[in-house]
Design an enzyme around this catalytic site. Sequence first.
Site, mmCIF file in Angstrom:
data_model
loop_
_atom_site.group_PDB
_atom_site.id
_atom_site.type_symbol
_atom_site.label_atom_id
_atom_site.label_comp_id
_atom_site.label_asym_id
_atom_site.label_seq_id
_atom_site.Cartn_x
_atom_site.Cartn_y
_atom_site.Cartn_z
ATOM 1 N N GLU A 156 50.902 -33.491 32.722
ATOM 2 C CA GLU A 156 50.773 -34.487 33.778
ATOM 3 C C GLU A 156 49.343 -35.001 33.909
ATOM 4 O O GLU A 156 49.136 -36.193 34.157
ATOM 5 C CB GLU A 156 51.252 -33.906 35.110
ATOM 6 C CG GLU A 156 51.338 -34.928 36.224
ATOM 7 C CD GLU A 156 52.093 -34.402 37.424
ATOM 8 O OE1 GLU A 156 51.634 -34.639 38.547
ATOM 9 O OE2 GLU A 156 53.138 -33.757 37.239
ATOM 10 N N ARG A 179 56.341 -40.286 37.279
ATOM 11 C CA ARG A 179 54.976 -39.874 36.951
ATOM 12 C C ARG A 179 54.307 -40.774 35.922
ATOM 13 O O ARG A 179 53.508 -40.317 35.098
ATOM 14 C CB ARG A 179 54.950 -38.422 36.474
ATOM 15 C CG ARG A 179 55.457 -37.429 37.501
ATOM 16 C CD ARG A 179 54.652 -37.440 38.795
ATOM 17 N NE ARG A 179 55.295 -36.604 39.781
ATOM 18 C CZ ARG A 179 56.193 -37.041 40.651
ATOM 19 N NH1 ARG A 179 56.537 -38.313 40.676
ATOM 20 N NH2 ARG A 179 56.753 -36.221 41.515
ATOM 21 N N SER A 187 50.376 -29.510 39.418
ATOM 22 C CA SER A 187 51.419 -29.295 38.405
ATOM 23 C C SER A 187 50.915 -29.798 37.062
ATOM 24 O O SER A 187 50.618 -30.981 36.909
ATOM 25 C CB SER A 187 52.705 -30.033 38.794
ATOM 26 O OG SER A 187 53.240 -29.507 39.986
#
EC number: 1.3.1.98
Length: 399
Positions: free
Chosen positions: A391, A165, A251
Amino acid sequence: MSGDIRFAEYTTLRVGGPIDRLLTATTQRDLVDLAGETWATDAPWLALGGGSNLLVGDEGFDGTVIRVATHGIEVLPGSGDEHSVRVRVQAGESWDDLVAWTVEHGYSGIEALSGIPGSVGAAPVQNIGAYGQELASTLVAIEFLDEGADAPRRMTADELELAYRTSVLKQGLRGIVVTVELELHDTAAEREVLGEALGRPIAYGQLAAALRVQQGDRVPIAKVRESVLELRASKGMVLDAADADSVSAGSFFTNPIVGEHVARTLPAAAPRWYVEPEAPDEVIPLGSLGSESPLDAFLAHQAELEASDSVSADRNASETGPLVKLSAAWLIEQSGIGRGFALPGSRAAISSKHTLALTNRGDASADEIVQLARFVQSRVQAEFGIVLRPEPVLVGVEL
């Protein structure tokens, strides 16, 4: 700021204050020209794609927002393998539309990434991944317009330093993704023999179970896409005007990665997976726990990091030994925060389908989203000594 245009109109969380100046680029030439004009003023600027991984504060942004709305998919020769094909995609294309296009043409490699909202240009920024596939496995290069440059340059996947990520793009390299180049598997030969396009081996247990196959089996890519969309929809992770749980940034927290010794301090039921040592922020060196509680050890380690100018990835990896990925959703649930949880009087809530998503239940402010995120972080840290990392890209807000 005039307040006539707000980020809430351009983000999937539907929060965010006014945009001082909005410019929309519909062609690559427009994008380069508008960026050049903006950079010549030395005013603050921000690139905006699909707005699916963005949380902007209620005060908005006092500067220029360049909205990337370019379109186009170009098929290129493969790398020499007769079964490979390359595609160059303009950054403003919808990611899920691209996945649908590849499945329709029998190109395998990103079918498990179906349903991820946002634009193609945002995909390499955080190296999107889901259900056993990751962009890094198919990304060849991007065209990148560095801040202040008058033409884009080619950056290979290696130069992007893709990790879980993250990438150099997310870590501070200033500029705009112009195009993305992927190498996919052309299933034409298989279609001639089998009559269907088989995807790559299924690498994720939940997806294999949904498809009623074993991990490692190959399944028609159209079925993979259909199953992934169903799984994501069941978690509120597919944009749907009729589903309040989809009013989110997906998310909100990444799955933390810790040293093996830290993972052993968690209950046996805690999901965990061994990963390659990439030294993310959440790593706690082996031996740092001693007789301390996990929370005390974590805070002590964070203080050490803050006192140091830098910590090399190689050193972190060698200190920790094997690294283990944990489930952020499990940590949240086990810290006492369930699906649908909301702070008293708040219009922000945990999704009723998945504890990793923070949702706007109706005219929530960015501050309400932030308050909920901080509460989740504090509960997990108090219970397990692990700090969850957001995130989405944060603009004008801090956690």
